[in-house]
Enzyme design. Structure first.
Site, PDB file in Angstrom:
ATOM      1  N   ARG A 262      12.523  32.195  82.609  1.00  0.00           N
ATOM      2  CA  ARG A 262      11.601  31.058  82.578  1.00  0.00           C
ATOM      3  C   ARG A 262      12.366  29.736  82.520  1.00  0.00           C
ATOM      4  NH1 ARG A 262       8.964  30.453  78.274  1.00  0.00           N
ATOM      5  NH2 ARG A 262       7.148  29.361  79.123  1.00  0.00           N
TER       6      ARG A 262
ATOM      7  N   TYR B 163      27.693  18.846  80.765  1.00  0.00           N
ATOM      8  CA  TYR B 163      28.852  17.964  80.607  1.00  0.00           C
ATOM      9  C   TYR B 163      29.086  17.238  81.923  1.00  0.00           C
ATOM     10  CZ  TYR B 163      32.904  16.054  78.321  1.00  0.00           C
ATOM     11  OH  TYR B 163      33.793  15.176  77.757  1.00  0.00           O
TER      12      TYR B 163
ATOM     13  N   ARG C 155      35.206   4.124  75.409  1.00  0.00           N
ATOM     14  CA  ARG C 155      35.763   4.398  76.740  1.00  0.00           C
ATOM     15  C   ARG C 155      35.273   5.765  77.187  1.00  0.00           C
ATOM     16  NH1 ARG C 155      40.670   7.456  78.512  1.00  0.00           N
ATOM     17  NH2 ARG C 155      38.865   8.816  78.438  1.00  0.00           N
TER      18      ARG C 155
ATOM     19  N   LYS D 216      30.854  17.972  74.385  1.00  0.00           N
ATOM     20  CA  LYS D 216      32.100  18.687  74.090  1.00  0.00           C
ATOM     21  C   LYS D 216      31.840  19.892  73.191  1.00  0.00           C
ATOM     22  CE  LYS D 216      35.612  16.461  76.021  1.00  0.00           C
ATOM     23  NZ  LYS D 216      36.662  17.061  76.840  1.00  0.00           N
TER      24      LYS D 216
ATOM     25  N   GLU E 187      37.687  11.722  70.637  1.00  0.00           N
ATOM     26  CA  GLU E 187      37.200  11.746  72.015  1.00  0.00           C
ATOM     27  C   GLU E 187      36.817  10.343  72.481  1.00  0.00           C
ATOM     28  OE1 GLU E 187      36.592  13.777  75.473  1.00  0.00           O
ATOM     29  OE2 GLU E 187      37.162  14.716  73.577  1.00  0.00           O
ATOM     30  N   ASP E 188      37.376   9.930  73.607  1.00  0.00           N
ATOM     31  CA  ASP E 188      36.959   8.725  74.331  1.00  0.00           C
ATOM     32  C   ASP E 188      37.012   7.448  73.489  1.00  0.00           C
ATOM     33  OD1 ASP E 188      36.722  10.225  76.551  1.00  0.00           O
ATOM     34  OD2 ASP E 188      34.555  10.118  76.739  1.00  0.00           O
TER      35      ASP E 188
ATOM     36  N   ASP F 148      41.707  14.782  72.501  1.00  0.00           N
ATOM     37  CA  ASP F 148      41.548  15.568  73.722  1.00  0.00           C
ATOM     38  C   ASP F 148      41.923  14.775  74.965  1.00  0.00           C
ATOM     39  OD1 ASP F 148      40.755  17.897  75.218  1.00  0.00           O
ATOM     40  OD2 ASP F 148      38.980  16.770  75.815  1.00  0.00           O
ATOM     41  N   ASP F 149      41.624  13.473  75.001  1.00  0.00           N
ATOM     42  CA  ASP F 149      41.934  12.671  76.189  1.00  0.00           C
ATOM     43  C   ASP F 149      43.432  12.590  76.425  1.00  0.00           C
ATOM     44  OD1 ASP F 149      39.121  11.712  76.610  1.00  0.00           O
ATOM     45  OD2 ASP F 149      39.488  10.881  74.628  1.00  0.00           O
TER      46      ASP F 149
ATOM     47  N   GLY G 106      47.223   3.545  84.050  1.00  0.00           N
ATOM     48  CA  GLY G 106      48.124   3.309  82.926  1.00  0.00           C
ATOM     49  C   GLY G 106      47.427   3.350  81.586  1.00  0.00           C
TER      50      GLY G 106
ATOM     51  N   ALA H   7      44.859   8.208  78.832  1.00  0.00           N
ATOM     52  CA  ALA H   7      44.884   9.529  79.456  1.00  0.00           C
ATOM     53  C   ALA H   7      46.108   9.673  80.350  1.00  0.00           C
ATOM     54  CB  ALA H   7      43.603   9.761  80.249  1.00  0.00           C
TER      55      ALA H   7
ATOM     56  N   ASN I  55      37.101  11.074  85.966  1.00  0.00           N
ATOM     57  CA  ASN I  55      35.722  11.540  85.800  1.00  0.00           C
ATOM     58  C   ASN I  55      34.794  10.348  85.617  1.00  0.00           C
ATOM     59  OD1 ASN I  55      35.705  14.422  85.852  1.00  0.00           O
ATOM     60  ND2 ASN I  55      36.763  14.449  83.886  1.00  0.00           N
TER      61      ASN I  55
ATOM     62  N   ASN J 206      40.099  20.682  84.367  1.00  0.00           N
ATOM     63  CA  ASN J 206      39.090  20.345  83.366  1.00  0.00           C
ATOM     64  C   ASN J 206      39.608  20.700  81.979  1.00  0.00           C
ATOM     65  OD1 ASN J 206      36.747  20.220  81.742  1.00  0.00           O
ATOM     66  ND2 ASN J 206      35.442  20.741  83.487  1.00  0.00           N
TER      67      ASN J 206
END
Length: 551
Positions: A42, A87, A143, A161, A232-233, A255-256, A293, A296, A407, A451
Site C-alpha cells: 500500500r 536523502y 552549509r 543522515k 554535519e554541514d 562526515d563532510d 577549496g 569537503a 551534491n 556516497n
C-alpha cells in the site's frame, strides 16, 4: 456495545456472564489490520501515485514518525529507489522548503538565544528519554549540501543522515537523535520569508558559535557518555575548527570532512589501480586536481594523501600530488590573498610553492600546467567540468579519473552521459549523487556513486561497537580500506568502483569491523570481548548486532 477494557492492548467488549457458564473475553479490533506485506504494498502504491519526489519525501516523513518499522522496511525492500527520496537529491529541496512543509518536530531544536540555559534544557530533555542515544547527528544548517545557509532547515539533513544510519548501518531508530543548532541565518531569502520558523537574526559569529558548541559538546558527552556525535554541514571554517578542537576530546567525527574523504579514498584506490593497469603509470605518480577549496575538498584531499603514503611517499611528497583550485584560481604562494594572509586557514595546507610566480586562474589553465590523471569536483558549480576540459583529460590519459562530487545533482560538475560521450567511454567516473545506468556503445555502464552512505554508518557503528574513546584518523582511513576491499567478484567484473547499495548492510558491517580493528590497534577501544576475534567472526558480530524492522 461500548468499549470497556483493553486485553493485551486490543479493545474488547465488556463480558456478559451467563449462569453456569464461563465466558471468555472476545478479542477484536475496531479497525482493519492489514498484513505487513499489504502495508508495504500500500505504501509503494501510494508513493507511485504522488507526482514528484518532494511529495514522496513528505509522505515518507509522516510514515517514519507514525510507523518506523514500515518506513525502514520500505527502505530495506528497495533501497536504490528509496534512498534518493529520503536523502540526496530530494532532501536538498526539502531543506530549502523546510518551513513551508513543516508538519511537526522531528528532533531536538536548540537556539543560540538559549545558550545560557543550554545545560538545563539538555538535562530536562535527557530526563524524558527511556534510553541513551547511540548516534547524534548535529548541524547548524550553515552549509547544507551545495545549497548554502538554510538555517533551521538543516534539520532535514540530520534526520536524513540518521535514516541512512538505520537503513544502512543497522542502528536502532530508537537510539538516534537529530539535532539542529539554530544560530540564525545569513540567507536573506529566509529572513524575509514570513513562514520561516527559525531565528530571524544574522548568523552568530564564529566566536559565538564556538562558545555555544563548547557547551553543547560538553553537556551531550556528559549526559550521553557512550554516544557517537556526527557533525554535519557546518560551514568550512567552523567545521575544521570544531573537528580539530573536539576530535581527541569526544567521541565525534565530521562526515563532510572525514566521511567524504574516506569514501573518495576508497573509490580512488580502485580507480587508480585500474588506470595504472591500462597505462603502466606507477601508482605513486598519479596527479590530482581539485576544483573546490571548501572543507569537503580539503578534507577529501587530506584523506586521499593516504593513498600516496601507502605507496611509500613522505607526507610532503604526498601533499605535492595535489593541486587545489578555489574561486580565485590555483592556490599558490604568490597569490595576493595568500601573500596578505587573507586566505581561509583550512586552505593553507595545500598552497603550491613551485609555480615560480605564475598564476593559473582557470581550470583549463591548471589542466594544461599539471596534466593530471585525476580531476575531482567539490565546487558546487553545475556543469563546471565543461566539454573542452573533459576531452583534454581523455587526451592526456588512457583512463581519465573524473569524480564530480558536488551534491545535489543540480550542483554536480559533470553528468554521467556527458562524461561517457566526451571521453569516448574511457572515463573512470564517480559522482556524489546517483545517475541511472546508461547503455553506451552496446554496453551497460553504471555510474559509481561516491556516497558517504557507504562509510559513515560503518564508522559510527564501529565506533559504538568498539566503545572507542574517540574517533581517530586511523579509524577513518581503515573505513576507506575496508570499503575498497568489500567488492564482490561480480562487481569487479562489471568495472565498478564501489559496492552496490543493495549490499549496504554487509558493506557497513565490513566497514565497522575495519573501524573496530583500527580502534584496537590504536588502543582507544574499550569493548574487550571483541579483541582477538578473527576478521570473519568480527564481521559476523557486526551483522548480528544490526537492528532489523519487524515488518
Amino acid at each position: 456495545m461500548a468499549i470497556q477494557d483493553l486485553v493485551n492492548g486490543v479493545p474488547t467488549p465488556p463480558e456478559t456472564p451467563f449462569e453456569g457458564k464461563v465466558v471468555k473475553p472476545v478479542h477484536y479490533s475496531t479497525y482493519p489490520s492489514p498484513l505487513p506485506a499489504q502495508q508495504l504494498a500500500r505504501l509503494k502504491a501510494h508513493l507511485n501515485s504522488l507526482e514528484n519526489p518532494l511529495l514522496k519525501h513528505m509522505h515518507l516523513s509522516r510514515i517514519r514518525r507514525s510507523d518506523p518499522d514500515l518506513f525502514f522496511a520500505a527502505l530495506k525492500d528497495d533501497l536504490n529507489q528509496m534512498a534518493p527520496l529520503v536523502y540526496t537529491p530530494t532532501v536538498g529541496e526539502a531543506c530549502q522548503k523546510y518551513s513551508h512543509i513543516y508538519t511537526g518536530p522531528e528532533g531536538l531544536y536548540l537556539s543560540i538565544d538559549d545558550k545560557d540555559r543550554l545545560p538545563e534544557i539538555l538535562q530536562a530533555y535527557a530526563a524524558t528519554l527511556s534510553r541513551i542515544p547511540q548516534i547524534v547527528v548535529v548541524t547548524d544548517g550553515s552549509r547544507i549540501l551545495g545549497l548554502g545557509d538554510l538555517g533551521i532547515g538543516g534539520m532535514g539533513i540530520s534526520v536524513g543522515k540518521l535514516n541512512l544510519y538505520v537503513a544502512g548501518g543497522g542502528i536502532d531508530p530508537n537510539g538516534t537523535l537529530p539535532v539542529v543548532l539554530d544560530m540564525g541565518t545569513n540567507n536573506q531569502t529566509l529572513l524575509d520569508d514570513p513562514l520561516y520558523i527559525g531565528l530571524k537574526r544574522p548568523r552568530a559569529s564564529l566566536a559565538e558559535a564556538e562558545s555555544f558548541m563548547d557547551t553543547f559538546m560538553d553537556t551531550v558527552s556528559t549526559l550521553f557518555p557512550t554516544t557517537v556525535i556526527q557533525h554535519e554541514d557546518f560551514y568550512s571554517e567552523a567545521a575544521f575548527l570544531f573537528l580539530e578542537k573536539y576530535q581527541k576530546k569526544y567521541r565525534m567525527f565530521n562526515d563532510d570532512i572525514q566521511g567524504t574523504g574516506a569514501v573518495i579514498l576508497a573509490g580512488f584506490l580502485a580507480a587508480a589501480r585500474k588506470a595504472s593497469a591500462l597505462s603502466g603509470l606507477p601508482l605513486k605518480d598519479h596527479k590530482v586536481v581539485f576544483l573546490g577549496g571548501g572543507s569537503a575538498a580539503v578534507g577529501v584531499a587530506k584523506e586521499m594523501m593516504n593513498f600516496f603514503l601507502m605507496e611509500g611517499l613522505s607526507e610532503q611528497e604526498a601533499k605535492e600530488r595535489f593541486w587545489l583550485i578555489d574561486t580565485k584560481g590555483l592556490i599558490t604562494s604568490t597569490r595576493t590573498d595568500v601573500v596578505t594572509d587573507k586566505i581561509a586557514g583550512h586552505k593553507k595546507y595545500f598552497i603550491r610553492y613551485d609555480t615560480e610566480g605564475k598564476e593559473y586562474k582557470t581550470l583549463s589553465d591548471v589542466i594544461e600546467y599539471v596534466k593530471p590523471t585525476a580531476l575531482v569536483g567539490l565546487s558546487t558549480t553545475f556543469g563546471a567540468f565543461e566539454q573542452p576540459v573533459v576531452r583534454r583529460m581523455a587526451e592526456l590519459n588512457k583512463a581519465p579519473i573524473i569524480f564530480p562530487l558536488s551534491n545535489p545533482t543540480s550542483k554536480c560538475e559533470l553528468a554521467f552521459s556527458d562524461a561517457l560521450e566526451w571521453t569516448n567511454g574511457k572515463v573512470l567516473f564517480a559522482s556524489g549523487s546517483p545517475y541511472s545506468p546508461i547503455v553506451y556503445q552496446g554496453k551497460l555502464r553504471e555510474a559509481a556513486q561516491g556516497n558517504n552512505f557507504l562509510v559513515f554508518p560503518g564508522i559510527g557503528f564501529g565506533a559504538l561497537m568498539a566503545g572507542a574513546k574517540h574517533v581517530t584518523d586511523g579509524m577513518i582511513t581503515a573505513s576507506a580500506i575496508a570499503l575498497s576491499e568489500a567488492m564482490t567478484p561480480d562487481e569487479e567484473s562489471d568495472e565498478l568502483l564501489y559496492p552496490r547499495l543493495d549490499r549496504i548492510r554487509e558493506v557497513s558491517a565490513r566497514v565497522a569491523a575495519g573501524v573496530v580493528l583500527a580502534a584496537q590497534k590504536e588502543g582507544v577501544d574499550t569493548t574487550e570481548r571483541l579483541r582477538g576475534m578473527s576478521w570473519d567472526k568480527l564481521v559476523q558480530e557486526m551483522l548480528d548486532s544490526q537492528w532489523h524492522a519487524r515488518c
